[in-house]
Design a protein around this motif. Structure first.
Motif, PDB file in Angstrom:
ATOM      1  N   LEU A 113       0.956  -1.106  -0.174  1.00 41.14           N
ATOM      2  CA  LEU A 113       0.036   0.011   0.047  1.00 41.14           C
ATOM      3  C   LEU A 113       0.837   1.142  -0.102  1.00 41.14           C
ATOM      4  N   PRO A 114       0.655   2.234  -0.930  1.00 44.47           N
ATOM      5  CA  PRO A 114       1.271   3.225  -1.082  1.00 44.47           C
ATOM      6  C   PRO A 114       1.871   4.150   0.292  1.00 44.47           C
ATOM      7  N   PHE A 115       0.603   4.260   0.894  1.00 46.75           N
ATOM      8  CA  PHE A 115       1.252   5.174   2.163  1.00 46.75           C
ATOM      9  C   PHE A 115       2.053   4.444   3.137  1.00 46.75           C
ATOM     10  N   TYR A 116       1.764   3.337   3.234  1.00 43.69           N
ATOM     11  CA  TYR A 116       2.317   2.700   4.396  1.00 43.69           C
ATOM     12  C   TYR A 116       3.768   2.361   3.799  1.00 43.69           C
ATOM     13  N   ARG A 117       4.016   2.123   2.513  1.00 48.89           N
ATOM     14  CA  ARG A 117       5.364   2.069   1.754  1.00 48.89           C
ATOM     15  C   ARG A 117       5.954   3.193   2.130  1.00 48.89           C
ATOM     16  N   THR A 165      10.168   6.613   5.394  1.00 48.91           N
ATOM     17  CA  THR A 165      10.219   7.848   5.897  1.00 48.91           C
ATOM     18  C   THR A 165      10.825   7.600   7.326  1.00 48.91           C
ATOM     19  N   LEU A 166      10.143   6.755   8.057  1.00 46.18           N
ATOM     20  CA  LEU A 166      10.358   6.434   9.524  1.00 46.18           C
ATOM     21  C   LEU A 166      11.816   5.577   9.596  1.00 46.18           C
ATOM     22  N   HIS A 211      12.314   2.352  -5.531  1.00 45.94           N
ATOM     23  CA  HIS A 211      12.674   1.484  -4.195  1.00 45.94           C
ATOM     24  C   HIS A 211      11.963   2.203  -3.027  1.00 45.94           C
ATOM     25  N   ALA A 212      12.092   3.704  -3.080  1.00 44.78           N
ATOM     26  CA  ALA A 212      11.927   4.324  -1.663  1.00 44.78           C
ATOM     27  C   ALA A 212      10.993   5.630  -2.214  1.00 44.78           C
ATOM     28  N   THR A 213      10.028   5.706  -1.287  1.00 43.08           N
ATOM     29  CA  THR A 213       9.119   6.896  -1.463  1.00 43.08           C
ATOM     30  C   THR A 213       8.862   7.337  -0.131  1.00 43.08           C
ATOM     31  N   SER A 214       8.781   8.689  -0.033  1.00 43.64           N
ATOM     32  CA  SER A 214       8.338   9.046   1.413  1.00 43.64           C
ATOM     33  C   SER A 214       7.030  10.008   1.317  1.00 43.64           C
ATOM     34  N   LEU A 215       6.603  10.469   2.248  1.00 43.15           N
ATOM     35  CA  LEU A 215       5.350  11.173   2.156  1.00 43.15           C
ATOM     36  C   LEU A 215       5.365  12.442   1.352  1.00 43.15           C
ATOM     37  N   SER A 216       6.539  13.037   1.532  1.00 46.70           N
ATOM     38  CA  SER A 216       6.556  14.435   0.765  1.00 46.70           C
ATOM     39  C   SER A 216       6.484  13.930  -0.962  1.00 46.70           C
TER      40      SER A 216
END
Lengths: 326, 293
Positions: free
Chosen positions: A97-101, A106-107, A274-279
């Motif tokens: 799921l994009p948000f949790y990814r 981010t965390l 590979h990596a996404t953040s909220l921003s």
């Protein structure tokens, strides 16, 4: 300030509760003499426009967008929870799921980079402090570079070096001994390089703050400790480190906030896969042909909530200071 | 710790020097490498065959006859119209710094001299705003901007950047003004100045160090911003950083990546000089908040 920052936040919240209007559909019966009548569904352009003008924000959908698949995805999460046998499986389905990814990266980024960079900054500060006076200025000058350079530019410079054809990438290929080795190919390695960039970029800030702290060391205490027979290590452990402690919390908090909004390195490293953040999610929703304002606004609100949670210890402390002063 | 009694043992000293050298290489080498490589062709900068190519520029020599070429810079500045972005960046930075300093100085002074409770809350709100990612605010700005038809032009971007910058400027100048003793303007008031005159004649002459430091950081923010400028500016009004990102978007054209490399180097050079001349102020600014906190 209130106008220009508070107003957009209100606008964000409003947008996040709305979704664009669907087109108004009308059924039109067109009859031709030969083939009979056909019932057609067409878009009533005028009515659609009218509706859009009447309520430019779109339909009020309440918290629906918050709960959809792109954001909190409560339905999907609870389903995953029910279906999966162990925690492992649950995490795997959550990662899709994009948000949790984005949240996971981010965390992870925030909580790995911050301590590492505090430690590196401390070590640099100690080392520079023991240098000769003339060398210090030069070293500080070069140390400041990674910090002042534009984040996007800094990450690009590193990215070109770790490209499998760049110098560091080449060296890694040589070390690993596998010609097809590439940092860009694996998620884990990409995360590692992003973290390395984060530390590289932020360490100078920590260094400068700690270095300034070292200049105000209480010499009497150190002397007293030495007279009492403390070894060098004990002096550092019991006098210097407690003296720097407030600075460490300050740096750590500032960096928590800054790392939480990690964004440019992801663009610079081309690491979206590979990596996404909220921003980055917000940026992605806003850009491109279809500007998804409501989706972006919803992510923004979630980010703001996240920042506030991270910030709450600072706020409480500041408030206490203020109250004590009164 | 220059005192003779506290001399470091030889081993520790060696370790320190070794570490400093490693850190210096880590901090400075990427910049040197990219600067050097920006005068090469792509096949040298990304050398598959032999990494020493990037140093000696063999392929560059084959193509242009010398190991150094300005092709990347020519491409970026003339063909890619990077000069336009440079001018835009100049305009944006200038106005952002000027306006945020004006508002910040007056606001910071007022906040530091007023004893009311609401000043505290204003500062706290400023702190929260400072922690917010700029991009979250951008999404709030965009829809109204589209509707008023002011999207894509420089003035609106400047306003947004000033707004984002303001909390930080306010905090910094507030703490700076608090360090200026109150007696200074009180004595001016006693001598018959109005509040504004006191500010004009007593505070203004002594406030420059703080203002310069704050101005530097506002400049860095405007200069380094990517999220706001890339979202709010149309193509012909782009500043440098989104322009570089745009070069990357078309990386797959042969040689385009060297445009980006050249543009990156061009954008880093001003920062280099900035750090060189204002090192003291930057260090002061970074530590100011810390010493207080």
């Amino acid at each position: 300030m209130l106008l220009f920052i508070a107003a957009p936040i209100v606008s964000v919240v409003l947008q996040s509760l709305h979704t664009p209007h669907g087109a108004v559909l009308v059924e039109v019966e067109t009859c031709t003499p030969l083939s009979g009548c056909i019932l057609e569904t067409t878009i009533d352009q005028e009515a659609t426009r009218e509706l859009r003008e009447a309520e430019p924000l779109g339909q009020l959908v309440g918290l629906d967008i918050y709960l959809d698949r792109g954001h909190l995805a409560l339905a999907e999460v609870s389903e995953a929870w029910r279906k999966s046998d162990g925690l492992d499986e649950f995490w795997t389905s959550l990662r899709n799921l994009p948000f949790y990814r984005a949240m996971a990266f981010t965390l992870t980024f925030t909580f790995i980079v911050t301590p590492l960079m505090v430690i590196l900054g401390l070590v640099i500060a100690f080392s520079v402090n023991s240098l000769h006076r003339h060398l210090k200025g030069l070293v500080i000058f070069f140390s400041l570079l990674p910090f002042t350079v534009t984040p996007l530019i800094g990450s690009l410079i590193l990215f070109w070096m770790i490209d499998s054809r760049g110098i560091l990438g080449d060296a890694l290929v040589y070390l690993v001994g596998d010609p097809s080795f590439s940092l860009k190919a694996s998620t884990g390695l990409m995360w590692v390089s992003l973290v390395v960039y984060g530390v590289w970029h932020a360490a100078p800030f920590a260094f400068v703050v700690f270095y300034a702290g070292l200049q105000t060391l209480p010499m009497e205490q150190i002397e007293a400790a030495r007279i009492d027979g403390a070894t060098r290590w004990q002096q550092v452990r019991y006098v210097v480190v407690p003296h720097l402690m407030p600075l460490v919390t300050f740096v750590a908090l500032i960096q928590l906030m800054d790392n939480f909004r990690v964004f440019e390195p992801i663009v610079g490293f081309n690491a979206e896969a590979h990596a996404t953040s909220l921003s980055w999610i917000i940026f992605n929703d806003l850009g491109g042909e279809t500007r998804q304002f409501s989706a972006a606004a919803t992510s923004s609100v979630l980010t703001i909530i996240g920042v506030t949670i991270l910030l709450s210890p600072v706020l409480v402390r500041t408030w206490r200071d203020f109250r004590d002063k009164k | 710790m220059a005192s003779g009694v506290n001399r470091q043992p030889f081993g520790l000293r060696l370790l320190t020097y070794g570490f400093i050298i490693v850190w210096l290489i880590a901090a400075a080498f990427p910049f040197l490498w990219t600067f050097w490589g920006s005068f090469k062709v792509e096949l040298d900068f990304f050398s598959i065959a032999d990494w020493t190519n990037a140093i000696f520029g063999r392929r560059t020599e084959m193509t242009y006859g010398t190991p150094f070429t300005m092709a990347g810079y020519e491409g970026a500045w003339i063909q890619g119209e990077f000069w336009r972005s440079v001018i835009n960046t100049g305009i944006v930075c200038f106005f952002v710094v000027c306006s945020s300093l004006t508002i910040g100085t007056l606001g910071g002074y007022a906040l530091s001299r007023s004893g009311y409770r609401y000043t505290f809350w204003l500062l706290i709100i400023a702190l929260i705003f400072r922690a917010m990612p700029p991009i979250t605010l951008v999404s709030g700005y965009m829809l109204p901007f589209f509707e008023w038809n002011v999207w894509g032009i420089l003035p609106t971007t400047i306003i947004v950047l000033v707004a984002i910058n303001q909390p930080f400027t306010l905090w910094m100048l507030h703490s700076f003004f608090q360090n200026i003793p109150k007696e200074l303007d009180e004595s001016a008031r006693v001598d018959g100045c109005t509040q504004f005159q006191a500010f004009r004649h007593v505070i203004v002459p002594v406030m420059w160090p703080g203002v310069i430091t704050t101005g530097l950081f506002s400049f860095l923010l405007a200069y380094n911003d990517f999220a706001v400028t890339s979202m709010l500016l149309s193509e012909e009004n782009r500043t440098m950083v989104p322009a570089i990102a745009a070069f990357l978007g078309s990386t797959y054209n042969e040689g385009q990546i060297m445009f980006a490399v050249a543009a990156v180097v061009s954008a880093t050079v001003p920062l280099f000089f900035l750090v060189m001349f204002f090192q003291r102020q930057i260090v002061a600014g970074l530590t100011q908040g810390a010493v207080k906190g």
